[in-house]
Structure formats: structure tokens, C-alpha cells
Motif scaffolding. Structure first.
Motif, PDB file in Angstrom:
ATOM      1  N   LYS A   6       6.285 114.938 -16.188  1.00 12.89           N
ATOM      2  CA  LYS A   6       6.135 113.648 -17.050  1.00 12.89           C
ATOM      3  C   LYS A   6       6.759 112.644 -16.874  1.00 12.89           C
ATOM      4  CE  LYS A   6       6.607 117.296 -20.983  1.00 12.89           C
ATOM      5  NZ  LYS A   6       7.401 117.634 -22.246  1.00 12.89           N
ATOM      6  N   ILE A   7       6.330 111.447 -17.310  1.00 12.37           N
ATOM      7  CA  ILE A   7       6.775 110.234 -16.771  1.00 12.37           C
ATOM      8  C   ILE A   7       7.088 109.455 -18.199  1.00 12.37           C
ATOM      9  CG2 ILE A   7       6.188 107.990 -15.997  1.00 12.37           C
ATOM     10  CD1 ILE A   7       4.742 109.452 -13.771  1.00 12.37           C
ATOM     11  N   GLN A   8       8.226 108.594 -18.222  1.00 15.18           N
ATOM     12  CA  GLN A   8       8.504 107.830 -19.501  1.00 15.18           C
ATOM     13  C   GLN A   8       9.098 106.276 -18.864  1.00 15.18           C
ATOM     14  OE1 GLN A   8      11.631 109.202 -21.800  1.00 15.18           O
ATOM     15  NE2 GLN A   8      11.760 107.494 -22.874  1.00 15.18           N
ATOM     16  N   THR A   9       8.393 105.407 -19.201  1.00 16.30           N
ATOM     17  CA  THR A   9       8.803 104.066 -18.968  1.00 16.30           C
ATOM     18  C   THR A   9       9.992 103.826 -19.960  1.00 16.30           C
ATOM     19  OG1 THR A   9       6.771 103.397 -17.912  1.00 16.30           O
ATOM     20  CG2 THR A   9       8.309 101.809 -18.608  1.00 16.30           C
ATOM     21  N   LEU A  10      11.144 103.031 -19.356  1.00 15.28           N
ATOM     22  CA  LEU A  10      12.070 102.692 -20.185  1.00 15.28           C
ATOM     23  C   LEU A  10      12.118 101.373 -20.373  1.00 15.28           C
ATOM     24  CD1 LEU A  10      14.966 105.179 -18.606  1.00 15.28           C
ATOM     25  CD2 LEU A  10      13.571 105.427 -20.747  1.00 15.28           C
ATOM     26  N   GLN A  11      11.965 100.555 -19.341  1.00 26.23           N
ATOM     27  CA  GLN A  11      11.842  99.174 -19.596  1.00 26.23           C
ATOM     28  C   GLN A  11      11.359  98.567 -18.507  1.00 26.23           C
ATOM     29  OE1 GLN A  11      16.231  97.966 -20.085  1.00 26.23           O
ATOM     30  NE2 GLN A  11      15.756  95.969 -20.309  1.00 26.23           N
ATOM     31  N   SER A 431       7.415  95.173  -8.117  1.00 28.04           N
ATOM     32  CA  SER A 431       6.128  94.646  -7.601  1.00 28.04           C
ATOM     33  C   SER A 431       6.081  93.116  -7.593  1.00 28.04           C
ATOM     34  CB  SER A 431       4.972  95.323  -8.395  1.00 28.04           C
ATOM     35  OG  SER A 431       4.937  95.105  -9.782  1.00 28.04           O
ATOM     36  N   PHE A 432       5.211  92.803  -6.719  1.00 28.03           N
ATOM     37  CA  PHE A 432       5.203  91.506  -6.032  1.00 28.03           C
ATOM     38  C   PHE A 432       4.725  90.451  -6.858  1.00 28.03           C
ATOM     39  CE2 PHE A 432       4.706  88.151  -2.497  1.00 28.03           C
ATOM     40  CZ  PHE A 432       6.351  88.278  -2.123  1.00 28.03           C
ATOM     41  N   TYR A 433       3.527  90.141  -7.107  1.00 29.79           N
ATOM     42  CA  TYR A 433       2.956  88.837  -7.538  1.00 29.79           C
ATOM     43  C   TYR A 433       2.981  88.851  -8.971  1.00 29.79           C
ATOM     44  CZ  TYR A 433       1.071  87.710  -3.060  1.00 29.79           C
ATOM     45  OH  TYR A 433       1.205  87.549  -1.687  1.00 29.79           O
ATOM     46  N   ASP A 434       3.130  90.088  -9.804  1.00 28.26           N
ATOM     47  CA  ASP A 434       3.258  90.078 -11.496  1.00 28.26           C
ATOM     48  C   ASP A 434       4.809  89.733 -11.620  1.00 28.26           C
ATOM     49  OD1 ASP A 434       4.234  92.583 -10.299  1.00 28.26           O
ATOM     50  OD2 ASP A 434       2.842  93.338 -11.674  1.00 28.26           O
ATOM     51  N   ASN A 435       5.642  89.720 -10.632  1.00 28.08           N
ATOM     52  CA  ASN A 435       7.134  89.577 -10.843  1.00 28.08           C
ATOM     53  C   ASN A 435       7.798  90.699 -11.987  1.00 28.08           C
ATOM     54  OD1 ASN A 435       6.346  87.326  -9.394  1.00 28.08           O
ATOM     55  ND2 ASN A 435       6.327  85.945 -11.255  1.00 28.08           N
ATOM     56  N   VAL A 436       7.713  91.812 -11.554  1.00 25.67           N
ATOM     57  CA  VAL A 436       8.301  92.837 -12.691  1.00 25.67           C
ATOM     58  C   VAL A 436       9.146  94.037 -12.130  1.00 25.67           C
ATOM     59  CG1 VAL A 436       6.720  92.358 -14.646  1.00 25.67           C
ATOM     60  CG2 VAL A 436       6.243  94.036 -12.789  1.00 25.67           C
ATOM     61  N   LEU A 437      10.116  94.367 -12.881  1.00 26.67           N
ATOM     62  CA  LEU A 437      10.857  95.602 -12.210  1.00 26.67           C
ATOM     63  C   LEU A 437      10.622  96.540 -13.547  1.00 26.67           C
ATOM     64  CD1 LEU A 437      13.412  96.921 -11.095  1.00 26.67           C
ATOM     65  CD2 LEU A 437      14.809  95.522 -12.436  1.00 26.67           C
ATOM     66  N   HIS A 438      10.335  97.785 -12.946  1.00 27.52           N
ATOM     67  CA  HIS A 438      10.123  98.630 -14.062  1.00 27.52           C
ATOM     68  C   HIS A 438      11.404  99.798 -13.776  1.00 27.52           C
ATOM     69  CE1 HIS A 438       5.600  98.489 -15.064  1.00 27.52           C
ATOM     70  NE2 HIS A 438       6.231  97.293 -14.990  1.00 27.52           N
ATOM     71  N   VAL A 439      11.988 100.245 -14.825  1.00 23.82           N
ATOM     72  CA  VAL A 439      12.546 101.385 -14.840  1.00 23.82           C
ATOM     73  C   VAL A 439      12.043 102.530 -15.498  1.00 23.82           C
ATOM     74  CG1 VAL A 439      15.190 102.222 -15.450  1.00 23.82           C
ATOM     75  CG2 VAL A 439      14.865 100.072 -14.738  1.00 23.82           C
ATOM     76  N   TRP A 440      12.227 103.663 -15.036  1.00 23.02           N
ATOM     77  CA  TRP A 440      11.496 104.747 -15.849  1.00 23.02           C
ATOM     78  C   TRP A 440      12.115 106.196 -15.469  1.00 23.02           C
ATOM     79  CZ3 TRP A 440       8.215 107.810 -11.997  1.00 23.02           C
ATOM     80  CH2 TRP A 440       7.938 106.956 -10.784  1.00 23.02           C
ATOM     81  N   LYS A 441      11.782 107.406 -16.063  1.00 17.56           N
ATOM     82  CA  LYS A 441      12.248 108.471 -16.112  1.00 17.56           C
ATOM     83  C   LYS A 441      11.094 109.244 -15.543  1.00 17.56           C
ATOM     84  CE  LYS A 441      15.839 108.897 -19.461  1.00 17.56           C
ATOM     85  NZ  LYS A 441      16.218 109.748 -20.821  1.00 17.56           N
ATOM     86  N   TRP A 442      11.452 110.575 -14.612  1.00 15.02           N
ATOM     87  CA  TRP A 442      10.548 111.333 -14.243  1.00 15.02           C
ATOM     88  C   TRP A 442      10.757 112.788 -14.358  1.00 15.02           C
ATOM     89  CZ3 TRP A 442      10.232 114.560  -9.792  1.00 15.02           C
ATOM     90  CH2 TRP A 442       9.059 115.186  -9.382  1.00 15.02           C
TER      91      TRP A 442
END
Length: 451
Positions: A6-11, A431-442
Motif C-alpha cells: 500500500k502507498i499513502q502520499t503524506l505531502q 522531480s525536475f520540471y514540475d518542481n515538487v517534493l513528495h513525502v509518502w509511506k509505503w
């Protein structure tokens, strides 16, 4: 026997500049600290004809975050530093002068060093210490510390690679601290994308270049000549990591979209070859679960591979347990956290799962109880499903997996736990061109069917 994932995106965090490197702090007591590096190419504005011929400026920013496990916004920005464009960042795995130490590879051909200061973990700050210039008009492309097994006592060293195809071996004086170049040599015909230590024998260094060559070096040999040259990858080699828990095991990745596992005692033939459908920019072994390998696959998101079969059963491929494709652009930075999470995975989230049927690959994307909205220069991503929707069943991947924990000495020896064990990991990806950082649980759990 089946594995459930399972995966959960936190932020999701807007980094403003293009994000290409992310690292959780590995030093004990500081595991809730995360750093992200960015790279932004600024063009001349074109208003002044005299400036139109000027080269583009490579800007960068270093973000320092604190993670506190909670339902909403667990990541808090502590500090941001304006700097030259960042191409790689690496924490030293052990404290230096009682402080965590970060090395930064930048577009000015230098390696910069910063330490964390402050007693409060959520109010600490970076303090710039020193820098070392690698030479004429180059970009510093990658870094690796010699401390991957978190063992002290040996001389503290750092290896870097650059756009001139060179490797530089740096010595760090822990008492000052100060840094000097011990050795520098031409390793590849074009860009040396990656350099990495053999953590079990730090005299040995591995490198990969845009010339499609994977090479090994022994720092005790002078003049520098490769111990081996391998051309098993068909395109540029851009990721290498030695296993910190298992001796003689090496993972490499390339623009050719393949992840290869190697027994370093025999570099003529790889142990396993896995096609991940995207150029492999970074590879990270899980800090405690030795069979798990995280891959940043550029145009195909982030993947978690199960390498147990290749390690123990001579299987020639590592199955993909989960794929995370919520990024809209090039998947570059990725890292596992060493934090022990208190709360189980809250959301029932099945996403994204790669199914492979007779060579065809497609992705099922289902997100429950979760809304993520952001815009990028290339596309808009918007997922919203009602909370009262029927939860998805967990992802099931056939196979087996031994849940493990470090031995009493922290030396990587593992003890098998209960068969119904559940393991939850925290990750950060950017990721690069969309300028985002994701924190997630697995989360992965193993179930055994009753007879």
C-alpha cells in the motif's frame, strides 16, 4: 504466499526551482531531518542586446525540512539557502565533530560542506564550513561518503565525479574540519555521472560515465588505472550503490532503463537484470530491509524492487513491488528514511501498480481518501475520490519476502521476524520540471494462505 503493498502520499511541496536531489539524515537522533537540492537554469532576459550572448546562470537552492509524523502537513521548512545549482547532496553517515555533515555538489565545479547546528531538532540550521574546487569549468555531478556502513575509525573520505569525466578523492579532517583533494584522475571519456565507494573496502571506488562504461578503481594503485571496465550497460551509467548491509553486492542503473545487480567478486556477468521502463538516475538500498531497492526511473516514476530472489535463488530479474507515479516530470531524487513510524498507514490507498502481461505494461492508478492538486509547466494532476467510496483491496504481488531487522551490533546481520509481519517505510522523492517534493509511506505485509 502473497505480498500486499500500500502507498499513502503524506505531502506535496512546491520547491519553486527544479528539484533533483533529496536525502534523509542518516545520523542517529537526526532522522527527522530532510534536505532537498534544486537546479534552475536562468536565461538572459533578452531585453538588453549585450546580455543576450551571456551564458545561462545556474541557480540553486538548498531546503532544510523537519518531519513530524501527523495527519496533515508533517513536513515543515526550517531553512532555505540560495546557492549555485545543486546536482547532488549526501550526508555523512556518522557525525563529524558531533554534528551531522552534508556535502553538496554544485554547478560551479565545487563540493561545499555544511553542518547542522542547534540543539532543537526542529530549529536547527545549516552552518557553511568550507568548500573545495575540483578544477576548471566543470560541474560536480555526484558524491559518495566512505561511511556507508556507519562505521567510524577509518579516515573520512568523499569521492566525487564531474562533467570532465574525472573522479576526485577527498580527505576530510574531522577536527578542523577541512578538506583537500588526495587524488584526481580521468575516469571516463565524457561526463562521469556517478561515483561510489565499496563500503566494505573503501579503497575500491566504482564509477559510471556517459561513455556507457562501468569501472572499478583501487585508490592504492598509482598511476590510476581501472581494476575492471564493464560495458554491460548499453547507454550512460548514471547510478551506482554498494549494499551497506550485504557484502559483495552492487546495484547499477543506466539511461538504458536497466537495473543490474552484481557480485563484486565477478564483474563479468551480472546477477540480475531488470528493465524498469525508464532511465535509472538514482538507486537506494533500504537501510534495514536488505532485499528492497528504490529506483528513480526518470520518465517512469519511482519503483521499489524486491531483490531477494536474485540474492538467494539466482533469479535473473527483480520483480517490481510498487511504482509511485504521482510525479509529473523527471524522477530524479529519492531516499528512504530511517525513522520508525508510530502510526500505521491510515489511508487505504492502492496506487500505482505495474502489471506486466506478456511484455505489455500498464499502470492502474486508484487513490482513495486523498486529494492532490498541483500544476506544472507540462500538465495538471488532480485526483479526488470520495471518502465514502469502497476502499480498494491491497495490492497483491506473488512471492515471498523475509522481514528483517538489524542485528544487535547494527552490523547488518538480520533476524527473521514473525511471518505475518508488516513493515512501513517513509520515503521522499522529487522531480525536475514540475518542481515538487513528495513525502509518502509505503507498507508491505506478507500473508500465508491457509491449507
Amino acid at each position: 504466499m502473497a505480498l500486499q503493498c500500500k502507498i499513502q502520499t503524506l505531502q506535496v511541496v512546491d520547491t519553486e526551482y527544479s528539484a533533483d536531489a533529496v536525502e534523509w539524515c542518516p545520523v542517529e537522533g537526526w532522522h527527522n531531518i530532510l534536505v532537498c537540492g534544486t537546479y534552475q537554469l536562468k536565461k538572459p532576459d533578452g531585453k538588453n542586446p549585450e546580455e543576450s550572448n551571456k551564458p545561462h546562470i545556474r541557480l540553486g537552492r538548498l531546503y532544510l525540512y523537519h518531519f513530524e509524523e501527523q495527519i496533515f502537513s508533517p513536513l515543515t521548512e526550517i531553512q532555505r539557502l540560495e546557492t549555485a545549482a545543486v546536482l547532488d547532496i549526501k550526508w555523512c553517515h556518522v557525525p563529524v565533530a558531533e554534528h551531522p555533515l552534508l556535502a553538496v555538489a554544485n554547478a560551479k565545479g565545487a563540493v561545499e560542506f555544511c553542518c547542522l547546528t542547534g540543539s532543537e531538532k526542529n530549529s536547527c540550521k545549516f552552518k557553511p564550513l568550507c568548500s573545495v574546487d575540483l578544477g576548471d569549468e566543470c560541474l560536480t555531478l555526484s558524491l559518495d561518503w566512505s561511511t556507508g556502513r556507519k562505521q567510524g575509525g577509518s579516515p573520512l573520505q568523499l569521492v566525487s565525479s564531474d562533467s570532465k569525466g574525472r573522479l576526485s578523492l577527498l580527505s576530510v579532517d574531522e577536527s578542523s574540519p577541512s578538506v583537500h583533494i588526495m587524488q584526481q584522475w580521468k575516469a571516463h571519456d565524457f561526463e562521469a555521472w556517478i561515483a561510489a565507494f565499496d563500503y566494505w573496502n573503501t579503497h575500491v571506488i566504482y564509477s559510471g560515465g556517459d561513455d556507457s562504461k562501468l569501472r572499478g578503481w583501487d585508490a592504492r594503485v598509482s598511476p590510476m588505472a581501472p581494476v575492471f571496465t564493464c560495458e554491460r550497460h548499453s547507454m550512460g551509467v548514471c547510478s551506482i550503490q554498494c549494499h551497506p548491509l550485504r557484502e559483495n553486492l552492487l546495484a547499477t542503473g543506466s539511461y538504458d532503463e536497466h537495473v543490474l545487480l552484481w557480485d563484486t567478486r565477478n564483474m563479468k556477468q551480472s546477477l540480475a537484470d531488470t528493465h524498469v521502463q525508464g532511465g535509472v538516475w538514482r538507486l537506494k538500498w533500504h537501510p534495514t530491509q536488505e532485499h528492497l531497492l528504490l529506483a528513480a526511473c526518470m520518465h517512469n516514476g519511482f519503483k521499489i524492487l524486491n531483490c531477494q530472489g536474485a540474492m538467494e535463488e539466482n533469479k535473473e530479474r527483480c520483480p517490481v513491488l510498487s511504482s509511485y507515479v504521482l510525479h509529473n516530470s523527471l524522477a530524479y531524487g529519492a531516499d528512504w528514511s530511517r525513522l520508525t513510524l508510530k502510526n500505521p498507514l491510515v489511508l487505504s490507498t492502492e496506487m500505482p501498480v505495474v502489471h506486466e502481461d506478456e511484455g505489455a505494461t500498464h499502470v492502474d492508478l486508484e487513490v482513495h481518501n486523498l486529494k492532490i492538486v498541483y500544476e506544472s509547466p507540462t500538465a495538471t494532476f488532480d485526483v479526488l475520490l470520495d471518502e465514502d467510496q469502497t476502499p480498494a483491496s491491497p495490492v497483491q504481488v506473488e512471492g515471498s519476502f523475509d522481514f528483517q531487522q538489524p542485528g544487535p551490533g547494527g552490523d547488518g546481520s538480520n533476524t527473521k521476524l514473525a511471518k505475518a509481519q508488516r513493515e512501513t517505510s517513509l520515503l521522499a522523492t522529487c522531480s525536475f520540471y514540475d518542481n515538487v517534493l513528495h513525502v509518502w509511506k509505503w507498507e508491505i505485509s506478507q500473508t500465508i494462505s491457509s491449507a
